[in-house]
Motif scaffolding. Structure first.
Motif, short mmCIF file in Angstrom:
data_model
loop_
_atom_site.label_atom_id
_atom_site.label_comp_id
_atom_site.label_asym_id
_atom_site.label_seq_id
_atom_site.Cartn_x
_atom_site.Cartn_y
_atom_site.Cartn_z
N ARG A 1 -1.74 -98.92 26.29
CA ARG A 1 -1.61 -98.00 25.67
C ARG A 1 -0.83 -96.84 26.57
O ARG A 1 -1.42 -96.71 27.85
CB ARG A 1 -2.90 -97.35 25.19
N VAL A 2 0.05 -95.90 26.30
CA VAL A 2 0.49 -94.90 27.06
C VAL A 2 -0.14 -93.62 27.03
O VAL A 2 -0.85 -93.25 26.03
CB VAL A 2 1.95 -94.50 26.43
N THR A 3 -0.55 -93.50 28.60
CA THR A 3 -1.41 -92.10 28.64
C THR A 3 -0.59 -91.34 29.49
O THR A 3 0.42 -91.63 30.39
CB THR A 3 -2.72 -92.57 29.20
N VAL A 4 -1.02 -90.18 30.07
CA VAL A 4 -0.49 -89.13 30.96
C VAL A 4 -1.67 -88.88 32.09
O VAL A 4 -2.92 -88.42 31.28
CB VAL A 4 0.34 -88.18 30.27
N SER A 5 -1.64 -88.19 33.04
CA SER A 5 -2.36 -87.44 33.76
C SER A 5 -1.65 -86.19 34.07
O SER A 5 -0.32 -86.16 34.28
CB SER A 5 -2.43 -88.26 35.31
N ILE A 6 -2.45 -84.95 34.22
CA ILE A 6 -1.99 -83.73 34.27
C ILE A 6 -2.73 -83.00 35.31
O ILE A 6 -3.98 -82.71 35.35
CB ILE A 6 -2.25 -82.98 33.00
N GLY A 7 -2.05 -82.46 36.16
CA GLY A 7 -2.46 -81.34 37.16
C GLY A 7 -2.07 -79.92 36.90
O GLY A 7 -0.99 -79.55 36.40
N VAL A 8 -3.06 -79.00 36.85
CA VAL A 8 -2.88 -77.59 36.42
C VAL A 8 -3.03 -76.79 37.48
O VAL A 8 -4.14 -77.01 38.34
CB VAL A 8 -3.91 -77.32 35.29
N ALA A 9 -2.36 -75.80 37.65
CA ALA A 9 -2.69 -74.70 38.73
C ALA A 9 -2.30 -73.23 38.10
O ALA A 9 -1.49 -73.32 37.26
CB ALA A 9 -1.79 -74.79 39.89
N THR A 10 -3.21 -72.30 38.45
CA THR A 10 -2.81 -70.90 37.92
C THR A 10 -2.95 -69.91 39.02
O THR A 10 -3.27 -70.13 40.12
CB THR A 10 -4.10 -70.60 37.05
N ALA A 11 -1.93 -68.91 38.86
CA ALA A 11 -1.58 -67.75 39.92
C ALA A 11 -1.76 -66.39 38.88
O ALA A 11 -1.55 -66.60 37.70
CB ALA A 11 -0.43 -67.86 40.68
N GLY A 12 -1.89 -65.45 39.52
CA GLY A 12 -1.98 -64.15 38.84
C GLY A 12 -2.42 -63.11 39.77
O GLY A 12 -2.42 -63.12 40.89
N PRO A 13 -2.18 -61.80 39.29
CA PRO A 13 -2.27 -60.53 40.06
C PRO A 13 -3.80 -60.66 40.79
O PRO A 13 -4.85 -61.05 39.96
CB PRO A 13 -2.41 -59.37 39.19
N GLY A 14 -3.85 -60.22 41.88
CA GLY A 14 -5.37 -60.06 42.78
C GLY A 14 -5.58 -61.46 43.41
O GLY A 14 -6.98 -61.23 43.96
N GLY A 15 -4.79 -62.39 43.18
CA GLY A 15 -5.43 -63.65 43.94
C GLY A 15 -4.84 -63.64 45.35
O GLY A 15 -3.85 -64.22 45.58
N ALA A 16 -5.65 -63.22 46.42
CA ALA A 16 -5.17 -63.01 47.51
C ALA A 16 -4.85 -64.42 48.32
O ALA A 16 -4.33 -64.28 49.22
CB ALA A 16 -6.38 -62.43 48.56
N THR A 17 -5.88 -65.47 47.81
CA THR A 17 -5.59 -66.93 48.30
C THR A 17 -5.12 -67.69 47.67
O THR A 17 -4.89 -68.84 47.71
CB THR A 17 -7.06 -67.34 48.79
N GLY A 18 -4.65 -67.27 46.24
CA GLY A 18 -4.00 -68.33 45.40
C GLY A 18 -2.55 -68.30 45.68
O GLY A 18 -1.94 -67.52 46.61
#
Length: 588
Positions: free
Chosen positions: A499-516
């Protein structure tokens, strides 16, 4: 759009437009004015740009028939502005062609040329779609406009293009109109070529005109008296240019008798006089008799024709009459009269006009090439940014989009999607089979993405999803929906080993993220890292930072012992007691 505009029936609007177009060629202002009064309210009630354009265009035509050239110019300007808001369709091309004709009739030749170029290019672009009456009429009005501009070769091309479109349509009246127009335009061009001395080509063009006229007569159509008389004149003209003078004279005489007994039709009478004068002049030339009585009649017919064309504002044919009056008078030995007519022709046809005619032809070709180059550039640009296999934006397109992200102003999430076990699909089947899998995955990603999210093919079996103004929690939920859609899809017809499946990696950035992440490249690297984590922890799952890991949906199985159930929950739980989470990694 106003509430009232929604009640306007599209069929009523189209009917009103066709009725007004049908009488737009009339030389009688009252006929068009009466039709506009009867149907204009229907068009005026619509608020769509297309119909507002037609309302302005027909208002301009009414002003032109009333001699108000300034009002006509204002109407054309309004109509053109409304058309710029319309989609590039055959309807749009028809509007531009009609405006080009109005500008040509107004002697605004530069504006007419530009509109004709735009209409011609647009008609070519939409020609691949299904034939339509709008496209057929666009070619008709383009042909008439180009004739007014003395671009007869181009006018013939448009008439033939319209004939091809009409042949694919069920309306025989439309087919008859285009065949008659094609016959007329070929006869016009044959006359010009004859005047230049190229008699073989003139006869070839006359033969085409005769074939078109014959084809029109064979259709089971009953044209109006004006249309039938015009076809008779055109056919007689073609017979004259083909050298069949005895065959051409009877139908011309018959048309003259018919015109003399009916309502005054100034332009058509002038047109018949012009053709009859040309026929009589040729008979005199064949008989080599300058005192032939038909020579005097030819001059009289030309004088009558010139007056008719001057009265209706047909400056092009008025100039032709002046030139031929000079030649006919000279052939009769009337030197003073010949000089008079030739001087009038010289005044009417200045050096500026002659230069302008050459310039218009050159500008038409150059502008056409420029617009075609712009279109080709747009196609190449689209191909450069589009993945040919899936139809998604490609890596270059994704990078351009991510360059526009303002992660310092709003939260932005990025997901990297990878097909699980894709190498085995290629190895056990074929690369063509693998391509089908990628196309199906791309379609599922596109179909189940949220409105506003954008999917790109990054490379191989890897995809990127850009989620603007999206927090991590929202992104994980959205990506879980995509993962589930692919896992639950029916892959039975694909004959894949698993069966065909997928793996997904998610990242988020935004204002105020000093270490992001502070750039899209850092954001991509972070999402790619979480993708690796999703692959390492079992595949077919979504993984994000700070423990944001969603395992596959639970599989229904027979009930086991409570100890087995507890062990499974502990093994898959992202928050076991005594563990801390650091950027998605679990540490004691």
């Amino acid at each position: 759009m106003t509430p009232g505009a929604r009640t306007v029936d599209e069929h009523l609007l189209a009917t009103a437009r066709w009725r007004l177009l049908a009488v737009s060629g009339t030389e009688h202002a009252h006929v068009f004015a009466a039709e506009l009064a009867a149907t204009g309210d229907v068009l005026a009630a619509a608020e769509e740009p297309c119909w507002r354009a037609w309302t302005a265009a027909f208002t301009a035509r009414a002003a032109l028939l009333a001699g108000d050239r300034e009002g006509a110019a204002d109407g054309v300007t309004t109509a053109r502005a409304e058309l710029e808001r319309c989609l590039p369709t055959a309807e749009h091309a028809l509007g531009l062609a009609y405006l080009a004709h109005l500008e040509a009739v107004s002697d605004r030749f530069d504006a007419a040329l530009h509109l004709a170029v735009d209409a011609s290019l647009l008609a070519d672009q939409v020609a691949s779609a299904a034939p339509s009456r709008e496209l057929h009429q666009a070619h008709l009005w383009l042909s008439l406009a180009l004739t007014r501009l003395d671009l007869e070769e181009l006018a013939v091309d448009q008439a033939l293009a319209g004939t091809r479109v009409a042949a694919a349509l069920p309306d025989l009246d439309d087919r008859w109109q285009l065949l008659r127009l094609a016959a007329q335009q070929h006869a016009e061009l044959a006359q010009t070529v004859h005047r230049r001395g190229d008699l073989p080509r003139s006869r070839e063009l006359a033969a085409v005109a005769l074939r078109c006229a014959t084809a029109a007569r064979e259709l089971p159509v009953e044209p109006s008296d004006d249309d039938q008389d015009l076809l008779d004149v055109v056919q007689a003209w073609a017979l004259t240019l083909a050298g069949r003078l005895d065959d051409a004279l009877p139908p011309l005489r018959r048309v003259h008798r018919h015109l003399a007994t009916g309502e005054l039709r100034t332009w058509l009478t002038g047109y018949a006089d012009l053709v009859l004068a040309r026929l009589l002049s040729q008979r005199c030339a064949v008989d080599l008799d300058p005192d032939h009585p038909q020579g005097d009649e030819a001059v009289q017919r030309l004088v009558s024709a010139s007056g008719a064309f001057a009265a209706v504002g047909d400056r092009r044919r008025y100039r032709q009459c002046l030139l031929e009056l000079g030649r006919a008078s000279a052939a009769l030995g009337a030197t003073n009269e010949a000089l008079h007519w030739l001087e009038a022709y010289r005044t009417e046809t200045s050096r500026t006009h002659l230069y302008g005619r050459e310039l218009w032809a050159e500008m038409f070709v150059r502008r056409s090439r420029l617009r075609e180059a712009e279109r080709q550039t747009a196609v190449l640009r689209r191909h450069a940014l589009e993945d040919t296999l899936t139809g998604l934006g490609n890596r270059r397109s994704a990078e351009h989009r991510m360059d526009d992200l303002r992660i310092d102003r709003e939260p932005v999430s990025l997901a990297v999607v990878d097909v699980d076990g894709f190498k085995s699909v290629n190895d056990q089947n074929s690369h063509l089979h693998g391509d089908e899998v990628l196309r199906r995955v791309a379609e599922l990603l596109r179909q189940h993405s949220r409105t506003g999210d954008e999917v790109f093919r990054w490379a191989g079996d890897e995809f990127v999803v850009v989620l603007p103004d999206t927090t991590q929690a929202q992104a994980v939920v959205a990506m879980e929906r995509l993962r589930t859609a692919i896992a639950d899809a029916d892959w039975g017809d694909m004959d894949v080993p698993v069966r065909v499946t997928v793996s997904i990696g998610v990242a988020t950035a935004g204002p105020g993220g000093a270490t992001g992440p502070r750039s899209w490249r850092e954001l991509f690297d972070s999402a790619d890292l979480h993708l690796f984590g999703a692959k390492s922890s079992g595949r077919n799952r979504v993984r994000a930072a700070l423990g944001g890991t969603l395992p596959p949906a639970p599989v229904v199985r027979p009930a086991g012992s409570i100890d087995e159930l507890v062990a499974e929950v502990l093994s898959t739980s992202p928050r076991r007691p005594g563990w801390a989470f650091e950027d998605g990694e679990v540490a004691s």
